[in-house]
Scaffold this motif. Structure first.
Motif, PDB file in Angstrom:
ATOM      1  N   TRP A  31       0.851  -1.185   0.000  1.00 58.29           N
ATOM      2  CA  TRP A  31       0.000   0.000   0.000  1.00 58.29           C
ATOM      3  C   TRP A  31       0.886   1.234   0.000  1.00 58.29           C
ATOM      4  O   TRP A  31       1.805   1.362   0.825  1.00 58.29           O
ATOM      5  CB  TRP A  31      -0.912  -0.003   1.223  1.00 58.29           C
ATOM      6  CG  TRP A  31      -1.819   1.179   1.257  1.00 58.29           C
ATOM      7  CD1 TRP A  31      -2.987   1.336   0.566  1.00 58.29           C
ATOM      8  CD2 TRP A  31      -1.632   2.392   2.000  1.00 58.29           C
ATOM      9  NE1 TRP A  31      -3.527   2.563   0.851  1.00 58.29           N
ATOM     10  CE2 TRP A  31      -2.723   3.241   1.718  1.00 58.29           C
ATOM     11  CE3 TRP A  31      -0.637   2.837   2.871  1.00 58.29           C
ATOM     12  CZ2 TRP A  31      -2.849   4.493   2.280  1.00 58.29           C
ATOM     13  CZ3 TRP A  31      -0.763   4.089   3.430  1.00 58.29           C
ATOM     14  CH2 TRP A  31      -1.858   4.907   3.137  1.00 58.29           C
ATOM     15  N   CYS A  33       1.336   5.578  -0.367  1.00 55.95           N
ATOM     16  CA  CYS A  33       0.854   6.950  -0.371  1.00 55.95           C
ATOM     17  C   CYS A  33       2.084   7.818  -0.592  1.00 55.95           C
ATOM     18  O   CYS A  33       3.197   7.296  -0.721  1.00 55.95           O
ATOM     19  CB  CYS A  33       0.119   7.294   0.933  1.00 55.95           C
ATOM     20  SG  CYS A  33       1.174   7.405   2.393  1.00 55.95           S
ATOM     21  N   GLU A  37       5.502   3.463   1.807  1.00 54.68           N
ATOM     22  CA  GLU A  37       4.812   2.211   1.499  1.00 54.68           C
ATOM     23  C   GLU A  37       4.747   1.315   2.725  1.00 54.68           C
ATOM     24  O   GLU A  37       5.710   1.236   3.502  1.00 54.68           O
ATOM     25  CB  GLU A  37       5.559   1.471   0.388  1.00 54.68           C
ATOM     26  CG  GLU A  37       4.962   0.135   0.046  1.00 54.68           C
ATOM     27  CD  GLU A  37       5.748  -0.598  -1.027  1.00 54.68           C
ATOM     28  OE1 GLU A  37       5.715  -1.837  -1.002  1.00 54.68           O
ATOM     29  OE2 GLU A  37       6.387   0.052  -1.869  1.00 54.68           O
ATOM     30  N   VAL A  41      -0.644  -4.852   5.193  1.00 58.50           N
ATOM     31  CA  VAL A  41      -1.625  -4.374   6.172  1.00 58.50           C
ATOM     32  C   VAL A  41      -2.546  -5.555   6.446  1.00 58.50           C
ATOM     33  O   VAL A  41      -3.078  -6.165   5.508  1.00 58.50           O
ATOM     34  CB  VAL A  41      -2.447  -3.179   5.643  1.00 58.50           C
ATOM     35  CG1 VAL A  41      -3.446  -2.717   6.693  1.00 58.50           C
ATOM     36  CG2 VAL A  41      -1.539  -2.046   5.216  1.00 58.50           C
ATOM     37  N   ILE A  50       0.283  -3.264  10.960  1.00 56.31           N
ATOM     38  CA  ILE A  50       1.135  -2.693   9.922  1.00 56.31           C
ATOM     39  C   ILE A  50       2.416  -3.521   9.959  1.00 56.31           C
ATOM     40  O   ILE A  50       3.104  -3.554  10.980  1.00 56.31           O
ATOM     41  CB  ILE A  50       1.443  -1.207  10.208  1.00 56.31           C
ATOM     42  CG1 ILE A  50       0.155  -0.394  10.363  1.00 56.31           C
ATOM     43  CG2 ILE A  50       2.381  -0.634   9.170  1.00 56.31           C
ATOM     44  CD1 ILE A  50      -0.758  -0.408   9.152  1.00 56.31           C
ATOM     45  N   HIS A  82      -1.780   7.477   8.161  1.00 54.03           N
ATOM     46  CA  HIS A  82      -2.335   7.773   6.839  1.00 54.03           C
ATOM     47  C   HIS A  82      -3.292   6.674   6.386  1.00 54.03           C
ATOM     48  O   HIS A  82      -4.335   6.955   5.790  1.00 54.03           O
ATOM     49  CB  HIS A  82      -1.216   7.979   5.816  1.00 54.03           C
ATOM     50  CG  HIS A  82      -0.462   9.245   6.039  1.00 54.03           C
ATOM     51  ND1 HIS A  82      -0.996  10.491   5.797  1.00 54.03           N
ATOM     52  CD2 HIS A  82       0.788   9.472   6.525  1.00 54.03           C
ATOM     53  CE1 HIS A  82      -0.115  11.421   6.104  1.00 54.03           C
ATOM     54  NE2 HIS A  82       0.979  10.822   6.556  1.00 54.03           N
ATOM     55  N   TRP A  83      -2.951   5.417   6.669  1.00 49.64           N
ATOM     56  CA  TRP A  83      -3.853   4.306   6.326  1.00 49.64           C
ATOM     57  C   TRP A  83      -5.198   4.494   7.031  1.00 49.64           C
ATOM     58  O   TRP A  83      -6.252   4.408   6.418  1.00 49.64           O
ATOM     59  CB  TRP A  83      -3.236   2.962   6.703  1.00 49.64           C
ATOM     60  CG  TRP A  83      -4.236   1.841   6.666  1.00 49.64           C
ATOM     61  CD1 TRP A  83      -5.061   1.438   7.677  1.00 49.64           C
ATOM     62  CD2 TRP A  83      -4.563   1.019   5.534  1.00 49.64           C
ATOM     63  NE1 TRP A  83      -5.861   0.409   7.264  1.00 49.64           N
ATOM     64  CE2 TRP A  83      -5.573   0.129   5.952  1.00 49.64           C
ATOM     65  CE3 TRP A  83      -4.099   0.941   4.233  1.00 49.64           C
ATOM     66  CZ2 TRP A  83      -6.118  -0.826   5.098  1.00 49.64           C
ATOM     67  CZ3 TRP A  83      -4.641  -0.011   3.388  1.00 49.64           C
ATOM     68  CH2 TRP A  83      -5.642  -0.870   3.825  1.00 49.64           C
ATOM     69  N   ARG A  86      -7.469   7.203   5.686  1.00 50.76           N
ATOM     70  CA  ARG A  86      -8.111   6.859   4.416  1.00 50.76           C
ATOM     71  C   ARG A  86      -9.077   5.692   4.512  1.00 50.76           C
ATOM     72  O   ARG A  86      -9.826   5.438   3.577  1.00 50.76           O
ATOM     73  CB  ARG A  86      -7.054   6.536   3.367  1.00 50.76           C
ATOM     74  CG  ARG A  86      -6.251   7.749   2.993  1.00 50.76           C
ATOM     75  CD  ARG A  86      -5.366   7.488   1.829  1.00 50.76           C
ATOM     76  NE  ARG A  86      -4.529   8.657   1.575  1.00 50.76           N
ATOM     77  CZ  ARG A  86      -3.513   8.657   0.757  1.00 50.76           C
ATOM     78  NH1 ARG A  86      -3.190   7.568   0.102  1.00 50.76           N
ATOM     79  NH2 ARG A  86      -2.805   9.748   0.587  1.00 50.76           N
ATOM     80  N   HIS A  87      -9.045   4.973   5.636  1.00 55.53           N
ATOM     81  CA  HIS A  87      -9.860   3.767   5.744  1.00 55.53           C
ATOM     82  C   HIS A  87     -10.756   3.758   6.987  1.00 55.53           C
ATOM     83  O   HIS A  87     -11.048   2.703   7.543  1.00 55.53           O
ATOM     84  CB  HIS A  87      -8.966   2.526   5.720  1.00 55.53           C
ATOM     85  CG  HIS A  87      -8.277   2.331   4.412  1.00 55.53           C
ATOM     86  ND1 HIS A  87      -7.049   2.887   4.132  1.00 55.53           N
ATOM     87  CD2 HIS A  87      -8.665   1.680   3.294  1.00 55.53           C
ATOM     88  CE1 HIS A  87      -6.700   2.564   2.900  1.00 55.53           C
ATOM     89  NE2 HIS A  87      -7.660   1.831   2.371  1.00 55.53           N
TER      90      HIS A  87
END
Length: 119
Positions: A31, A33, A37, A41, A50, A82-83, A86-87
């Motif tokens: 993943w 951004c 990377e 995940v 992570i 950040h994950w 976005r989730h």
């Protein structure tokens, strides 16, 4: 693909298999951004994992686990944020950072080590 990329992909495949065998659900691999990377995940029950994967060939190189130093751990924590942004945020069980180290000898089976909660 170069030899290094091939080794990395092989290590990530072994890591994903090990996490799955441990009962985790792999949510994403590689993943990305703009900040970096995340190799894998996963979800371990209600804990977001992570996972950094380090693969090395047998020989004079440092052990794969030694490659995750404080700077890398800080980056993984940032990427975890950040994950989650976005989730949908943090899961009820929180977030954990794991490392899977893969040693690939010249002969014989690879050695896969999974260390939970390194950072």
């Amino acid at each position: 693909m170069n030899a290094r990329g091939g080794l990395g992909r092989y290590g990530e495949n072994l890591a994903a298999r090990r996490l799955t065998e441990a009962g985790m659900a792999v949510l994403a691999r590689n993943w990305r951004c703009r900040h970096g990377e995340i190799d894998v995940v996963a979800l371990d029950g209600d804990v977001l994992v992570i996972c950094e994967v380090k693969a090395r060939r047998g020989g004079a190189y440092e052990h794969p686990m030694a490659a995750v130093r404080a700077t890398k751990a800080d980056r993984l924590r940032t990427l975890a944020g950040h994950w989650m942004a976005r989730h949908g945020g943090a899961p009820p069980g929180g977030v954990r950072i794991d490392v899977v180290g893969v040693m690939v000898p010249d002969r014989g089976a690879p050695v896969v080590e999974h260390v939970r909660g390194v950072a």
